[in-house]
Scaffold this motif. Sequence first.
Motif, PDB file in Angstrom:
ATOM      1  N   ILE A   9       0.869  -1.259   0.127  1.00 25.63           N
ATOM      2  CA  ILE A   9       0.052   0.145   0.059  1.00 25.63           C
ATOM      3  C   ILE A   9       0.781   1.429   0.076  1.00 25.63           C
ATOM      4  CG2 ILE A   9      -1.591   1.383   1.412  1.00 25.63           C
ATOM      5  CD1 ILE A   9      -2.925  -1.185   2.304  1.00 25.63           C
ATOM      6  N   SER A  10       1.734   1.158   0.713  1.00 32.53           N
ATOM      7  CA  SER A  10       2.694   2.311   0.923  1.00 32.53           C
ATOM      8  C   SER A  10       3.437   2.321  -0.472  1.00 32.53           C
ATOM      9  CB  SER A  10       3.938   2.186   2.170  1.00 32.53           C
ATOM     10  OG  SER A  10       3.319   1.930   3.422  1.00 32.53           O
ATOM     11  N   GLN A  11       4.014   1.634  -0.852  1.00 30.11           N
ATOM     12  CA  GLN A  11       4.565   1.785  -2.423  1.00 30.11           C
ATOM     13  C   GLN A  11       3.644   2.174  -3.478  1.00 30.11           C
ATOM     14  OE1 GLN A  11       6.370  -2.231  -3.623  1.00 30.11           O
ATOM     15  NE2 GLN A  11       7.195  -1.235  -5.585  1.00 30.11           N
ATOM     16  N   ILE A  12       2.422   1.693  -3.285  1.00 31.90           N
ATOM     17  CA  ILE A  12       1.399   2.180  -4.456  1.00 31.90           C
ATOM     18  C   ILE A  12       1.223   3.662  -4.260  1.00 31.90           C
ATOM     19  CG2 ILE A  12      -1.077   2.200  -5.422  1.00 31.90           C
ATOM     20  CD1 ILE A  12      -0.826  -0.748  -4.675  1.00 31.90           C
ATOM     21  N   ALA A  13       1.100   4.215  -2.760  1.00 29.20           N
ATOM     22  CA  ALA A  13       1.021   5.533  -2.676  1.00 29.20           C
ATOM     23  C   ALA A  13       2.128   6.455  -3.071  1.00 29.20           C
ATOM     24  CB  ALA A  13       0.569   5.804  -1.248  1.00 29.20           C
ATOM     25  N   ALA A  14       3.320   5.871  -2.851  1.00 31.49           N
ATOM     26  CA  ALA A  14       4.509   6.758  -3.204  1.00 31.49           C
ATOM     27  C   ALA A  14       4.675   6.642  -4.769  1.00 31.49           C
ATOM     28  CB  ALA A  14       5.703   6.168  -2.565  1.00 31.49           C
ATOM     29  N   GLU A  15       4.694   5.744  -5.373  1.00 24.35           N
ATOM     30  CA  GLU A  15       4.694   5.582  -6.965  1.00 24.35           C
ATOM     31  C   GLU A  15       3.580   6.642  -7.562  1.00 24.35           C
ATOM     32  OE1 GLU A  15       4.253   1.596  -7.974  1.00 24.35           O
ATOM     33  OE2 GLU A  15       6.430   1.221  -7.348  1.00 24.35           O
ATOM     34  N   GLY A  17       1.898   9.050  -5.823  1.00 22.72           N
ATOM     35  CA  GLY A  17       1.839  10.495  -5.538  1.00 22.72           C
ATOM     36  C   GLY A  17       0.515  10.774  -4.889  1.00 22.72           C
ATOM     37  N   ILE A  18       0.052   9.804  -4.274  1.00 23.33           N
ATOM     38  CA  ILE A  18      -1.186  10.067  -3.569  1.00 23.33           C
ATOM     39  C   ILE A  18      -0.974   9.518  -1.968  1.00 23.33           C
ATOM     40  CG2 ILE A  18      -2.720   9.766  -5.827  1.00 23.33           C
ATOM     41  CD1 ILE A  18      -3.381   7.021  -5.194  1.00 23.33           C
ATOM     42  N   PRO A  19      -2.025  10.152  -1.175  1.00 21.75           N
ATOM     43  CA  PRO A  19      -2.305   9.791   0.256  1.00 21.75           C
ATOM     44  C   PRO A  19      -2.303   8.059   0.395  1.00 21.75           C
ATOM     45  CG  PRO A  19      -3.412  11.591  -0.189  1.00 21.75           C
ATOM     46  CD  PRO A  19      -3.173  11.141  -1.609  1.00 21.75           C
ATOM     47  N   ARG A  20      -1.410   7.514   1.142  1.00 24.58           N
ATOM     48  CA  ARG A  20      -1.594   6.238   1.734  1.00 24.58           C
ATOM     49  C   ARG A  20      -2.870   6.037   2.265  1.00 24.58           C
ATOM     50  NH1 ARG A  20      -1.272   3.581   6.103  1.00 24.58           N
ATOM     51  NH2 ARG A  20      -0.425   5.431   7.475  1.00 24.58           N
ATOM     52  N   GLU A  21      -3.584   6.804   2.878  1.00 21.78           N
ATOM     53  CA  GLU A  21      -4.905   6.542   3.534  1.00 21.78           C
ATOM     54  C   GLU A  21      -5.944   6.521   2.345  1.00 21.78           C
ATOM     55  OE1 GLU A  21      -2.882   9.056   4.250  1.00 21.78           O
ATOM     56  OE2 GLU A  21      -2.544   8.521   6.220  1.00 21.78           O
ATOM     57  N   SER A  22      -5.835   7.305   1.078  1.00 24.15           N
ATOM     58  CA  SER A  22      -6.739   7.147  -0.116  1.00 24.15           C
ATOM     59  C   SER A  22      -6.482   5.821  -0.502  1.00 24.15           C
ATOM     60  CB  SER A  22      -6.185   8.053  -0.973  1.00 24.15           C
ATOM     61  OG  SER A  22      -6.580   9.382  -0.686  1.00 24.15           O
ATOM     62  N   VAL A  23      -5.158   5.217  -0.698  1.00 22.22           N
ATOM     63  CA  VAL A  23      -5.043   3.781  -1.464  1.00 22.22           C
ATOM     64  C   VAL A  23      -5.767   2.801  -0.157  1.00 22.22           C
ATOM     65  CG1 VAL A  23      -3.426   2.020  -1.793  1.00 22.22           C
ATOM     66  CG2 VAL A  23      -2.956   4.473  -2.443  1.00 22.22           C
ATOM     67  N   GLN A  24      -5.622   3.038   1.069  1.00 19.05           N
ATOM     68  CA  GLN A  24      -6.095   2.093   1.778  1.00 19.05           C
ATOM     69  C   GLN A  24      -7.712   2.050   1.868  1.00 19.05           C
ATOM     70  OE1 GLN A  24      -4.128   1.876   5.844  1.00 19.05           O
ATOM     71  NE2 GLN A  24      -6.300   1.169   6.660  1.00 19.05           N
ATOM     72  N   ASP A  25      -8.390   3.005   1.573  1.00 21.53           N
ATOM     73  CA  ASP A  25      -9.701   3.189   1.453  1.00 21.53           C
ATOM     74  C   ASP A  25     -10.296   2.736   0.304  1.00 21.53           C
ATOM     75  OD1 ASP A  25      -9.888   4.829   3.921  1.00 21.53           O
ATOM     76  OD2 ASP A  25     -10.224   6.724   2.786  1.00 21.53           O
ATOM     77  N   VAL A  26      -9.365   2.559  -0.794  1.00 22.92           N
ATOM     78  CA  VAL A  26      -9.505   2.082  -2.190  1.00 22.92           C
ATOM     79  C   VAL A  26      -9.812   0.674  -1.996  1.00 22.92           C
ATOM     80  CG1 VAL A  26      -8.898   1.446  -4.391  1.00 22.92           C
ATOM     81  CG2 VAL A  26      -8.874   3.883  -3.883  1.00 22.92           C
ATOM     82  N   VAL A  27      -8.701   0.066  -1.293  1.00 26.67           N
ATOM     83  CA  VAL A  27      -8.658  -1.418  -1.009  1.00 26.67           C
ATOM     84  C   VAL A  27      -9.638  -1.798  -0.132  1.00 26.67           C
ATOM     85  CG1 VAL A  27      -7.242  -3.153   0.033  1.00 26.67           C
ATOM     86  CG2 VAL A  27      -5.892  -1.236  -1.166  1.00 26.67           C
ATOM     87  N   GLU A  28     -10.281  -1.153   0.843  1.00 28.73           N
ATOM     88  CA  GLU A  28     -11.328  -1.534   1.567  1.00 28.73           C
ATOM     89  C   GLU A  28     -12.625  -1.755   0.888  1.00 28.73           C
ATOM     90  OE1 GLU A  28     -11.453   1.022   5.165  1.00 28.73           O
ATOM     91  OE2 GLU A  28      -9.475   0.243   5.882  1.00 28.73           O
ATOM     92  N   GLN A  29     -12.748  -0.773   0.032  1.00 24.11           N
ATOM     93  CA  GLN A  29     -13.921  -0.812  -0.899  1.00 24.11           C
ATOM     94  C   GLN A  29     -13.762  -2.028  -1.805  1.00 24.11           C
ATOM     95  OE1 GLN A  29     -16.715   1.017  -0.609  1.00 24.11           O
ATOM     96  NE2 GLN A  29     -15.591   1.952   0.975  1.00 24.11           N
ATOM     97  N   ALA A  30     -12.637  -2.171  -2.469  1.00 21.85           N
ATOM     98  CA  ALA A  30     -12.492  -3.273  -3.332  1.00 21.85           C
ATOM     99  C   ALA A  30     -12.750  -4.669  -2.662  1.00 21.85           C
ATOM    100  CB  ALA A  30     -11.099  -3.466  -3.863  1.00 21.85           C
ATOM    101  N   GLU A  53      -5.853  -4.579   9.050  1.00 27.08           N
ATOM    102  CA  GLU A  53      -4.568  -4.249   9.910  1.00 27.08           C
ATOM    103  C   GLU A  53      -3.558  -4.099   9.271  1.00 27.08           C
ATOM    104  OE1 GLU A  53      -4.531  -7.128  13.020  1.00 27.08           O
ATOM    105  OE2 GLU A  53      -6.601  -6.724  13.623  1.00 27.08           O
ATOM    106  N   PRO A  54      -3.021  -2.896   8.908  1.00 27.12           N
ATOM    107  CA  PRO A  54      -1.844  -2.813   7.865  1.00 27.12           C
ATOM    108  C   PRO A  54      -0.759  -3.418   8.425  1.00 27.12           C
ATOM    109  CG  PRO A  54      -2.842  -0.615   8.238  1.00 27.12           C
ATOM    110  CD  PRO A  54      -3.475  -1.740   9.299  1.00 27.12           C
ATOM    111  N   ASN A  55      -0.591  -3.424   9.954  1.00 29.34           N
ATOM    112  CA  ASN A  55       0.949  -3.881  10.324  1.00 29.34           C
ATOM    113  C   ASN A  55       0.814  -5.437  10.213  1.00 29.34           C
ATOM    114  OD1 ASN A  55       1.671  -1.406  11.333  1.00 29.34           O
ATOM    115  ND2 ASN A  55       0.573  -1.844  13.195  1.00 29.34           N
ATOM    116  N   THR A  56      -0.148  -6.129  10.350  1.00 30.82           N
ATOM    117  CA  THR A  56      -0.168  -7.588  10.130  1.00 30.82           C
ATOM    118  C   THR A  56      -0.642  -8.097   8.785  1.00 30.82           C
ATOM    119  OG1 THR A  56      -2.310  -7.770  11.105  1.00 30.82           O
ATOM    120  CG2 THR A  56      -0.559  -7.879  12.558  1.00 30.82           C
ATOM    121  N   GLY A  57      -1.583  -7.328   8.084  1.00 31.64           N
ATOM    122  CA  GLY A  57      -1.821  -7.709   6.775  1.00 31.64           C
ATOM    123  C   GLY A  57      -3.214  -8.481   6.920  1.00 31.64           C
TER     124      GLY A  57
END
Length: 444
Positions: A9-15, A17-30, A53-57
């Motif tokens: 998630i962090s890598q996608i957000a960095a590549e 250029g969008i907030p990590r929280e936005s990526v996480q929200d997208v994943v949760e909706q998916a 849970e991002p820390n454990t996956g």
Amino acid sequence: MKSDFYAAISQIAAERGIPRESVQDVVEQALISAYRRYLGSNPPPVDVKIELEPNTGRIRVYAEKQVVDEVMDDRFEIDIEDARNVRADVEIGETVYVESTPDDFGRIAAQTAKQVVLQRIKEVERDHIYGEYFDREGEIVTATVQRTAKGNVILEVGRAEAILPQKEQISHDNYRHGQRLKVYLMEARRDDPRGPRLVASRTHKDLIKRLFEMEVPEIYNGTVEIKSIAREPGLRSKVAVHARQEGIDPVGSCVGMRGIRIQNIVNELNGEKIDVVQWGADMRVFIANALSPAQVVEVHLDEGEKTATVVVPDKQLSLAIGKEGQNVRLAAKLVGWRIDIKSASSLLEEERAAAEAREAAASEQMLQEAALSTAKVETRKVRVDSLVTYQGRQYGPLPVELIGEEVALRAAAQKLNIYFNDKLIASYIIDDEAGDSDETDTEA
């Protein structure tokens, strides 16, 4: 140690250029979409929550289930006893959220949510890229020409794309790949069916205003104000300016030392001529300034029609009008009045012709009055049809209240004047074909 899931998630957000929280929200909706697919086709309405849970996956799914005394489908229902382990005061018929994570949900989620995640991440990325421009409508942005498509020019604005429609392009501009230019952000639309859309312009008159704000500090800080702009894109513009602070030359501030400020704007517009004129509260002064560089002798105003007649020296006439009427046309747009240009000699000729016409009219009036003073006076009685007879011809109708009354007739200069009680009530042109017979009276 943080999980690979969190790292992804962090890598996608960095590549992107969008907030990590936005990526996480997208994943949760998916993942919610993936769980709904797991429930099968046409499931009853079920509210679903995802705990990621991002820390454990670890992924936990919590689904809303109805409390019943006998379970028929454990995907949507829960026994009352089990429900009270979740919430002690629950009753039959109510709903509770129960962890319902399917076995091997990680693999199911990965297979079913992949496309949803990719699509939603693209949408979030696009919203993030374009988001900074939605509040910049009406501003100037620097763009790079990318390509042309069906007459439109596609521009790169930062990481976003803008379209320069054909009607917003300056006719003699040559748009080359990689060329950098300043454009006016005319429209920034978030709700377009094709996605976020930026529409730029090179012809909008406010492009001139923004360029002046960039080049002239006095305009940017408000000590000099742009009152109006008239523009024919690519050819010529007129800008009326006014100083809000005493001691400041508004025109000189815009032109700059040795013309450097105005030249920078002209260069940006590929040679478009710009006249900077001083605005004036007195419309006569403003109109005279607006016709610059022509000199004005005098200005006559018609306030009701908002029309100005401007007199210029004969040698200045073509300059005041401009090529194909461009100068006077732009001046009229600048001041908001209709402007008629006359040379000094033509105005004198018009005034001379008008004076001669007045003299001729006065002479004719004097002749008519002299002829009337010596004309024979005849009387007639007004007929029942409101007419009177003179030299075998009928004239009228006269007012009905004169039927049976005697009126006086006096003919002069081919005109028959009819009087009642020494007051002129009607005049008629005498018919040349009238006969010689006359009637001295007519039965009422």
